[in-house]
Design a protein around this motif. Structure first.
Motif, short mmCIF file in Angstrom:
data_model
loop_
_atom_site.label_atom_id
_atom_site.label_comp_id
_atom_site.label_asym_id
_atom_site.label_seq_id
_atom_site.Cartn_x
_atom_site.Cartn_y
_atom_site.Cartn_z
N HIS A 62 0.83 -1.20 0.00
CA HIS A 62 0.00 0.00 0.00
C HIS A 62 0.88 1.26 0.00
N ILE A 63 0.34 2.31 -0.62
CA ILE A 63 1.07 3.57 -0.68
C ILE A 63 0.19 4.67 -0.07
N ALA A 64 0.79 5.47 0.80
CA ALA A 64 0.06 6.60 1.39
C ALA A 64 0.74 7.90 1.01
N LEU A 65 -0.07 8.90 0.71
CA LEU A 65 0.47 10.24 0.45
C LEU A 65 0.42 11.00 1.77
N ASP A 66 1.60 11.31 2.29
CA ASP A 66 1.75 11.89 3.63
C ASP A 66 1.65 13.42 3.57
N ASP A 67 1.34 14.03 4.69
CA ASP A 67 1.37 15.50 4.83
C ASP A 67 0.52 16.19 3.77
N PHE A 68 -0.59 15.58 3.40
CA PHE A 68 -1.40 16.17 2.32
C PHE A 68 -1.90 17.56 2.72
N GLY A 69 -1.72 18.50 1.79
CA GLY A 69 -2.20 19.86 2.05
C GLY A 69 -1.09 20.81 2.43
N THR A 70 0.12 20.31 2.66
CA THR A 70 1.22 21.20 3.02
C THR A 70 2.07 21.55 1.79
N GLY A 71 1.92 20.81 0.72
CA GLY A 71 2.80 21.01 -0.44
C GLY A 71 2.19 21.88 -1.51
N TYR A 72 2.40 21.51 -2.75
CA TYR A 72 1.99 22.35 -3.86
C TYR A 72 0.62 21.98 -4.41
N SER A 73 0.59 21.02 -5.29
CA SER A 73 -0.48 20.88 -6.27
C SER A 73 -1.42 19.76 -5.91
N SER A 74 -1.69 19.68 -4.65
CA SER A 74 -2.30 18.52 -4.02
C SER A 74 -3.34 17.74 -4.84
N LEU A 75 -4.32 18.43 -5.39
CA LEU A 75 -5.43 17.68 -5.97
C LEU A 75 -5.00 16.90 -7.21
N THR A 76 -4.09 17.45 -8.00
CA THR A 76 -3.57 16.73 -9.16
C THR A 76 -2.83 15.48 -8.72
N TYR A 77 -2.01 15.64 -7.69
CA TYR A 77 -1.27 14.48 -7.18
C TYR A 77 -2.21 13.41 -6.68
N LEU A 78 -3.25 13.86 -6.03
CA LEU A 78 -4.22 12.92 -5.48
C LEU A 78 -4.79 12.05 -6.60
#
Ligand code: C2E
Ligand code: CA
Ligand code: CA
Ligand code: CA
Length: 282
Positions: free
Chosen positions: A175-191
Motif C-alpha cells: 500500500h502507498i500513502a500520500l503523507d502530509d497532504f495539504g502542506t505542499g503544492y499541487s495537491s489535488l492533481t497528485y491525489l
C-alpha cells in the motif's frame, strides 16, 4: 551601500558557518549511531473512526545521542538525506518495522498494517523496488500489511519514475500513502495521478477541524474527493475527542494522534492494545 553590503556578509557568514559545522557534527554522530545500531523506532497507532479498532501503526525513528541528546527526525533526516546515509538507514527502518509487524501477527494481533516513512532519496534509488520486495521476502511480512508513506514534495522532478516504482510496488500488493497532504503544492492533481491507496491529511488541517467551519469544509471536501477516487483518508495529529467526532462525521476512515496514543516503544505495544480495548468498550 558598500558598508551595508559588508555588514550583511559579516552578520550572515558566522551564522552560516555555525550551521554547516552543526550539520557536519550531526552527520558524523549519525554515522556512528548507525554503525552502533543506536537508532530505534517507535510505533504510533492508527484507529478506525467507525469502531475505534486499531488498524495499524506508523513507525517513527528515534535517536538520542550521547553528545547531542535527543535529536528530532525533522532535524537529522534532512542531514541523512543530503549525505546519502538515509539509504541504509531507511532500509534498516523498513526491515525493523516489518519484523515488528511480523511479531504482532505471531502474537495473534491480526489485520495490522505497518506504515513506514520513505525519503525521496530512497525512492530515487534505481533498486528501490527490489530492495523493498527483498525486505518483505526476508521478513515474511505479506506485502498488503506494509504501507509506504511518501510526500508529494518528493515527487517533483522525477514524477514519472516515481509513479512507475510506486505502481510496481502496488502490483506486488504494497500500500502507498500520500503523507502530509495539504502542506505542499499541487495537491489535488497528485491525489488523482499518484497510485496511492491512502491520503494522510496533515495536522494543520486537523487542528481547527472541531472549531472552525472553514477547516471543516476543507476536510469534508477533500475526504469526499479522496473517497470518490477510491482512496482512504487518515487524519494526523488528532489530540481531542471533539476532533475525532468531527472527523468521523466527515467520513475520515482512520485517525492517528496523541488522543489515541503517543508513539510507543515496541515493548509497550501490547500494553497499549490491552488498555485501548478497555477504553474503546467504555
Ligand atoms: P510525519 O511522518 O508527518 O510524522 C508525524 C509526526 O507527528 C511525528 O513526529 C509524530 O510523533 C507527530 N505526532 C503524531 N501525533 C501527534 C499529535 O497528536 N500532536 C502532535 N503535535 N504531533 C503528533 P516525529 O516522530 O518527530 O517525526 C517527524 C517527521 O520526521 C515525520 O513526520 C517524518 O517526516 C520524519 N520521519 C520520522 N521517522 C522517519 C523515518 O523512519 N524515515 C523518514 N524518511 N522520515 C521519518
Ligand atoms: Ca508519516
Ligand atoms: Ca505526516
Ligand atoms: Ca511531517
Amino acid at each position: 551601500a558598500k558598508d551595508s553590503g559588508r555588514g550583511r556578509i559579516c552578520t550572515f557568514t558566522p551564522d552560516m558557518n555555525r550551521r554547516v559545522v552543526e550539520r557536519m557534527r550531526m552527520l558524523s554522530r549519525a554515522r556512528l549511531a548507525f554503525d552502533r545500531q543506536s537508532f530505534s523506532l517507535q510505533y504510533q497507532p492508527q484507529v478506525a473512526t467507525s469502531d475505534g479498532r486499531v488498524r495499524g501503526f506508523e513507525a517513527l525513528i528515534r535517536w538520542t545521542d550521547a553528545e547531542l541528546g535527543p535529536v528530532s527526525p525533522d532535524r537529522f533526516i534532512p542531514v541523512c538525506e543530503d549525505s546519502g546515509l538515509i539509504v541504509p538507514l531507511g532500509l534498516w527502518v523498513l526491515e525493523t518495522a516489518c519484523i515488528e509487524a511480523m511479531g504482532l501477527a505471531c502474537r495473534g494481533i491480526g489485520g495490522i498494517t505497518m506504515s513506514v516513512n520513505m525519503s525521496a532519496v530512497q525512492l530515487a534509488q534505481n533498486d528501490f523496488v527490489p530492495r523493498v520486495l527483498e525486505v518483505l521476502d526476508r521478513t515474511g511480512l505479506p506485502p498488503n500489511r506494509l504501507e509506504l508513506e511518501i510526500t508529494e514534495t518528493q515527487m517533483i522532478g522525477s514524477l514519472d519514475a516515481a509513479i512507475d516504482k510506486l505502481d510496481a510496488l502496488r502490483q506486488a500488493g504494497v500500500h502507498i500513502a500520500l503523507d502530509d497532504f495539504g502542506t505542499g503544492y499541487s495537491s489535488l492533481t497528485y491525489l488523482r495521478t499518484l497510485p496511492i491507496n491512502t491520503l494522510k491529511l496533515d495536522k494543520a488541517f486537523i487542528d481547527d477541524v472541531h472549531r472552525r467551519t472553514d477547516a471543516r469544509s476543507m476536510v469534508a471536501s477533500i475526504s469526499r474527493i479522496a473517497h470518490d477516487l477510491n482512496r482512504n483518508v487518515v487524519a494526523e495529529g488528532v489530540e481531542e475527542l471533539a476532533q475525532w467526532e468531527a472527523l468521523s462525521r466527515m467520513g475520515c476512515d482512520l485517525i492517528q494522534g496523541y488522543f489515541v496514543s503517543r508513539p510507543l516503544a515496541a515493548d509497550r505495544i501490547d500494553g497499549f492494545l490491552a488498555a485501548w480495548e478497555e477504553r474503546r468498550k467504555s
